[in-house]
Write a protein that holds these residues in place. Structure first.
Motif, short mmCIF file in Angstrom:
data_model
loop_
_atom_site.label_atom_id
_atom_site.label_comp_id
_atom_site.label_asym_id
_atom_site.label_seq_id
_atom_site.Cartn_x
_atom_site.Cartn_y
_atom_site.Cartn_z
N LYS A 124 0.82 -1.37 0.00
CA LYS A 124 -0.04 -0.26 -0.05
C LYS A 124 0.67 1.29 0.02
CE LYS A 124 -4.16 -2.16 1.97
NZ LYS A 124 -4.81 -2.52 3.10
N VAL B 79 1.69 11.18 2.51
CA VAL B 79 2.15 10.17 3.67
C VAL B 79 3.43 10.38 4.26
CG1 VAL B 79 2.75 7.75 4.08
CG2 VAL B 79 1.00 8.19 2.30
N ALA C 239 0.73 4.54 -2.45
CA ALA C 239 0.45 5.65 -1.88
C ALA C 239 1.18 6.97 -2.56
CB ALA C 239 0.78 5.87 -0.38
N TRP D 124 1.14 6.62 9.71
CA TRP D 124 0.49 5.85 8.48
C TRP D 124 0.53 4.61 8.41
CZ3 TRP D 124 1.41 3.37 4.06
CH2 TRP D 124 0.36 3.49 3.17
#
Length: 174
Positions: A43, A52, A47, A59
């Motif tokens: 992920k 992030v 991202a 996160w």
């Protein structure tokens, strides 16, 4: 994926993989933790870095926590189905035996509430700040501080009680 994004993801893996594995293993067990952590980093690969990077630690632990909780729910549903069969009874017996062994190893932490254990793990194992723990768990920063203080006081008291027992009693208490 650009080479700078790849380097950023690799640096995150080096910095956080072991911490995420320890944190997740306590939720779903070591065998499933690798899958959850791998999914978390997948992920991260997808991202947007700009969205992030400023809160990467929080996160990663949030995504990992959510994945682990989802995995635990899935395993629990499957375990419930297995428990309805004759083989399920055997599996439940094995699980009980494993749980008892784990309880002896981590008796001090298991005496805490689930929320206390989670906050302690995030603070000391994952080395997150109170603010990051609050972000991961959805608690306020002051609540994180209170939970951590209460958990440490309880652990300290339990350890002092065990130290004051005669050796034979201390062994039986475990």
């Amino acid at each position: 994926m650009s080479s700078s994004h790849t380097a950023w993801v690799r640096a995150a893996i080096v910095s956080y993989e072991a911490k995420l594995l320890r944190y997740t293993a306590d939720i779903v067990g070591a065998s499933l933790a690798r899958d959850v952590v791998q999914d978390t980093f997948m992920k991260l690969c997808r991202a947007e870095r700009s969205e992030v990077e400023s809160h990467l630690s929080a996160w990663l632990f949030t995504v990992c926590r959510n994945g682990a909780i989802g995995m635990r729910r899935k395993v629990m549903r499957l375990t419930e189905l297995d428990a309805q069969t004759a083989d399920g009874a055997e599996a439940a017996s094995d699980q009980l035996e494993q749980a008892q062994s784990m309880q002896r190893v981590r008796s001090g932490l298991l005496a805490l509430t689930e929320k206390q254990r989670e906050v302690v793990r995030l603070k000391f194992d994952a080395e997150l700040s109170y603010k990051e723990i609050a972000t991961v768990t959805g608690l306020s920063v002051s609540n994180v501080g209170f939970i951590l203080h209460t958990a440490l006081a309880r652990l300290r008291a339990d350890m002092e009680d065990e130290d004051q027992q005669p050796p034979a009693l201390a062994r039986r208490a475990r």
